[in-house]
Write an enzyme that holds these catalytic residues in place. Structure first.
Site, PDB file in Angstrom:
ATOM      1  N   ASN A 218      47.680  39.134  54.050  1.00  0.00           N
ATOM      2  CA  ASN A 218      47.650  38.023  53.093  1.00  0.00           C
ATOM      3  C   ASN A 218      49.077  37.551  52.850  1.00  0.00           C
ATOM      4  O   ASN A 218      50.029  38.131  53.377  1.00  0.00           O
ATOM      5  CB  ASN A 218      46.918  38.417  51.807  1.00  0.00           C
ATOM      6  CG  ASN A 218      47.628  39.523  51.067  1.00  0.00           C
ATOM      7  OD1 ASN A 218      48.785  39.371  50.666  1.00  0.00           O
ATOM      8  ND2 ASN A 218      46.961  40.661  50.894  1.00  0.00           N
ATOM      9  N   ASP A 289      41.157  43.328  50.208  1.00  0.00           N
ATOM     10  CA  ASP A 289      39.849  43.809  49.759  1.00  0.00           C
ATOM     11  C   ASP A 289      39.032  44.365  50.920  1.00  0.00           C
ATOM     12  O   ASP A 289      38.186  45.228  50.725  1.00  0.00           O
ATOM     13  CB  ASP A 289      39.079  42.661  49.097  1.00  0.00           C
ATOM     14  CG  ASP A 289      39.768  42.222  47.817  1.00  0.00           C
ATOM     15  OD1 ASP A 289      40.142  43.116  47.030  1.00  0.00           O
ATOM     16  OD2 ASP A 289      39.958  41.014  47.608  1.00  0.00           O
ATOM     17  N   LYS A 299      45.377  47.054  72.591  1.00  0.00           N
ATOM     18  CA  LYS A 299      45.273  45.622  72.275  1.00  0.00           C
ATOM     19  C   LYS A 299      43.971  45.040  72.837  1.00  0.00           C
ATOM     20  O   LYS A 299      43.652  45.243  74.009  1.00  0.00           O
ATOM     21  CB  LYS A 299      46.475  44.877  72.867  1.00  0.00           C
ATOM     22  CG  LYS A 299      46.499  43.427  72.463  1.00  0.00           C
ATOM     23  CD  LYS A 299      47.610  42.647  73.133  1.00  0.00           C
ATOM     24  CE  LYS A 299      47.395  41.167  72.864  1.00  0.00           C
ATOM     25  NZ  LYS A 299      48.177  40.313  73.713  1.00  0.00           N
ATOM     26  N   PHE A 337      47.028  42.825  37.948  1.00  0.00           N
ATOM     27  CA  PHE A 337      47.420  41.433  38.149  1.00  0.00           C
ATOM     28  C   PHE A 337      46.208  40.686  38.661  1.00  0.00           C
ATOM     29  O   PHE A 337      45.439  41.234  39.451  1.00  0.00           O
ATOM     30  CB  PHE A 337      48.588  41.337  39.139  1.00  0.00           C
ATOM     31  CG  PHE A 337      49.890  41.799  38.526  1.00  0.00           C
ATOM     32  CD1 PHE A 337      50.085  43.136  38.204  1.00  0.00           C
ATOM     33  CD2 PHE A 337      50.905  40.897  38.258  1.00  0.00           C
ATOM     34  CE1 PHE A 337      51.259  43.561  37.614  1.00  0.00           C
ATOM     35  CE2 PHE A 337      52.088  41.315  37.663  1.00  0.00           C
ATOM     36  CZ  PHE A 337      52.267  42.652  37.340  1.00  0.00           C
ATOM     37  N   LYS A 351      38.001  41.150  34.450  1.00  0.00           N
ATOM     38  CA  LYS A 351      38.651  42.112  35.349  1.00  0.00           C
ATOM     39  C   LYS A 351      39.159  43.317  34.568  1.00  0.00           C
ATOM     40  O   LYS A 351      39.031  44.463  34.995  1.00  0.00           O
ATOM     41  CB  LYS A 351      39.802  41.407  36.060  1.00  0.00           C
ATOM     42  CG  LYS A 351      40.371  42.166  37.199  1.00  0.00           C
ATOM     43  CD  LYS A 351      40.872  41.251  38.286  1.00  0.00           C
ATOM     44  CE  LYS A 351      39.715  40.491  38.925  1.00  0.00           C
ATOM     45  NZ  LYS A 351      40.134  39.492  39.861  1.00  0.00           N
ATOM     46  N   LYS A 355      37.728  47.001  35.404  1.00  0.00           N
ATOM     47  CA  LYS A 355      38.624  48.006  35.985  1.00  0.00           C
ATOM     48  C   LYS A 355      39.234  48.917  34.918  1.00  0.00           C
ATOM     49  O   LYS A 355      40.106  49.732  35.216  1.00  0.00           O
ATOM     50  CB  LYS A 355      39.722  47.315  36.797  1.00  0.00           C
ATOM     51  CG  LYS A 355      39.186  46.418  37.914  1.00  0.00           C
ATOM     52  CD  LYS A 355      40.256  46.057  38.930  1.00  0.00           C
ATOM     53  CE  LYS A 355      39.704  45.040  39.938  1.00  0.00           C
ATOM     54  NZ  LYS A 355      40.505  44.931  41.142  1.00  0.00           N
TER      55      LYS A 355
HETATM   56  O1  C5P Z   1      39.816  42.188  41.927  1.00  0.00           O
HETATM   57  P1  C5P Z   1      41.150  41.618  42.238  1.00  0.00           P
HETATM   58  O2  C5P Z   1      41.599  41.859  43.650  1.00  0.00           O
HETATM   59  O3  C5P Z   1      41.310  40.189  41.839  1.00  0.00           O
HETATM   60  O4  C5P Z   1      42.129  42.442  41.271  1.00  0.00           O
HETATM   61  C1  C5P Z   1      43.513  42.328  41.352  1.00  0.00           C
HETATM   62  C2  C5P Z   1      44.138  43.593  40.825  1.00  0.00           C
HETATM   63  O5  C5P Z   1      43.490  44.720  41.400  1.00  0.00           O
HETATM   64  C3  C5P Z   1      45.595  43.701  41.227  1.00  0.00           C
HETATM   65  O6  C5P Z   1      46.303  44.384  40.217  1.00  0.00           O
HETATM   66  C4  C5P Z   1      45.523  44.500  42.514  1.00  0.00           C
HETATM   67  O7  C5P Z   1      46.724  45.190  42.762  1.00  0.00           O
HETATM   68  C5  C5P Z   1      44.362  45.439  42.243  1.00  0.00           C
HETATM   69  N1  C5P Z   1      43.587  45.815  43.427  1.00  0.00           N
HETATM   70  C6  C5P Z   1      43.390  47.145  43.737  1.00  0.00           C
HETATM   71  N2  C5P Z   1      42.670  47.503  44.836  1.00  0.00           N
HETATM   72  C7  C5P Z   1      42.124  46.566  45.621  1.00  0.00           C
HETATM   73  C8  C5P Z   1      42.272  45.204  45.330  1.00  0.00           C
HETATM   74  C9  C5P Z   1      43.020  44.845  44.213  1.00  0.00           C
HETATM   75  O8  C5P Z   1      43.877  47.989  42.989  1.00  0.00           O
HETATM   76  N3  C5P Z   1      41.439  46.950  46.691  1.00  0.00           N
END
Ligand code: C5P
Length: 416
Positions: A218, A289, A299, A337, A351, A355
């Site tokens: 990303n 994600d 490759k 974040f 969120k 979380k």
């Molecule tokens: O759910 P989302 O990706 O929008 O959440 C963002 C937050 O979750 C950020 O703080 C990011 O570092 C954290 N995050 C995480 N593990 C993931 C994806 C995002 O801890 N797989």
């Protein structure tokens, strides 16, 4: 580069850029102390510069407020070089005539070291024969000038008078510093609320391998996470920076810099670091994600993939949701974040609940000044009760300092 820079800030709109300059000077290895005129304090608070430099800010000859018990002669003798940025027309005039009627002009007169001045003013003030004569006087006296440049002025015109950019002033400081004797600075940093705090910051993207040469990535630049780590280090915290692949210099003073590639490695590094004890987890990384279901050992050949290539992706662990709860202590403050569009605050609160976070720093990448890699950035700090603070759009190094201030204050306010 070592050396002691006394940064004098006078009252122009460019004063906010002086905060960024202070940070750049520190990153270049200089120790920085600041002095501010009354007018400068209308644009930026001394508290910000105190937090950035870890030193009292000289503001007042009569020992009130910030500069209580501050010996101005000691400050003048401490410096290897003085930088005045921004320098207003008024201050240039005072400097040219040796006037010492406030803390900053007094410090300047009492400083025997080389001086670099970065003028910033309206174009007519800059071109005025009085200002030009004052600058000529300063130059004859051996004072160095950088800028001003041309560009948008606060008065709405595009013309000469704009303060040189902080990067340009930094270069002028380095050039000047290369010609003089520089002394290391052993002054201990002021102890503030972040001193000694164990802080883990995650930063940057993660990179999920498809094969040895391709990856799902990303566009996270890592700027915000690195700025937070730098601000926490400057504030005396013990900082572990866990970073995905970015091409950035590590901030000075890190306790640990763990470089990881993919989300799984980041999860392991976060878990191990939390196990070592942590007061604050600032999860600024843009963790992928999803990852490819399998990473090929060799490759993948284009010809064998056909015209349409379907890549199966599987979910990565959500580090905050699935890993952190088993490794944090009750006292760890966890900050997530959130990049959201639309109803940013509602989404951030959802969120936060999902979380089980203490705070979320939300931003909307569709708003100007809030996207990936933008140097200026705007964030909204959210706790379970709603919006705690909405920042202005600021350069990330400066924004990071404000974020730490607000988090610390909110932690007490919220009893988290
Ligand atoms: O759910 P989302 O990706 O929008 O959440 C963002 C937050 O979750 C950020 O703080 C990011 O570092 C954290 N995050 C995480 N593990 C993931 C994806 C995002 O801890 N797989």
């Amino acid at each position: 580069m070592q050396g002691r820079v006394l940064l004098m800030i006078t009252g122009g709109i460019a004063a906010y850029k002086a905060c960024f300059l202070a940070r750049l000077l520190q990153q270049a290895g200089f120790s920085v102390r600041c002095a501010m005129t009354d007018a400068a304090q209308k644009f930026v608070g001394p508290v910000t510069l105190r937090a950035l430099t870890g030193q009292p800010v000289a503001t007042d000859l009569w020992g009130e407020g910030q500069s209580e018990a501050l010996d101005h002669v000691e400050y003048a003798l401490w410096a290897d070089l003085v930088v005045v940025a921004p320098a207003t027309a008024n201050f240039v005039a005072k400097a040219a005539h040796g006037i010492a009627d406030d803390m900053v002009s007094t410090l300047l007169l009492a400083s025997p070291c080389p001086v670099l001045v970065a003028p910033a003013m309206n174009d007519n003030m800059w071109r005025h024969p009085a200002t030009q004569a004052n600058c000529a006087t300063l130059r004859e006296r051996g004072v160095h000038l950088v800028g001003p440049g041309s560009g948008w002025l606060a008065c709405g015109t595009v013309d000469e008078g704009r303060m040189s950019e902080p990067e340009e002033i930094l270069q002028a400081v380095k050039d000047l510093a290369a010609t003089i004797e520089l002394r290391p600075d052993e002054t201990p940093s002021l102890s503030g609320p972040w001193a000694g705090r164990r802080v883990i910051v995650t930063a940057g993207p993660t990179q999920e391998a498809i094969d040895p040469v391709r990856a799902v990535v990303n566009r996270s630049s890592g700027a915000m996470g690195y700025a937070l780590a730098a601000a926490a280090c400057a504030a005396g915290a013990e900082v572990t920076l866990i970073s995905g692949p970015v091409d950035r210099l590590a901030p000075r003073g890190l306790k640990q810099h763990l470089k990881v590639g993919n989300a799984q490695e980041m999860a392991e590094a976060v878990a191990a670091s939390l196990d070592g004890g942590c007061d604050w987890l600032l999860m600024a990384a843009a963790v992928a994600d999803f990852r490819p279901a399998t990473a090929a050992d060799a490759k993948l050949k284009k010809n064998e993939l056909g015209e349409t290539w379907r890549l199966d992706l599987v979910r990565n662990p959500d580090i905050l949701k699935e890993i952190v709860p088993d490794h944090r202590s009750d006292d760890t403050v966890v900050v997530g974040f959130a990049l959201e569009t639309g109803d940013v605050v509602n989404a951030a609160q959802a969120k936060l609940q999902e979380k089980k976070l203490d705070f979320v720093l939300a931003n909307d990448p569709t708003q100007a000044g809030s996207g990936f890699g933008d140097t200026a950035h705007q964030v909204t700090l959210v706790d379970p009760d709603g919006v705690v603070w909405e920042s202005e759009s600021l350069p990330k190094p400066l924004l990071a300092v404000h974020i730490l201030d607000r988090l610390e204050a909110a932690r007490h306010g919220a009893g988290a």
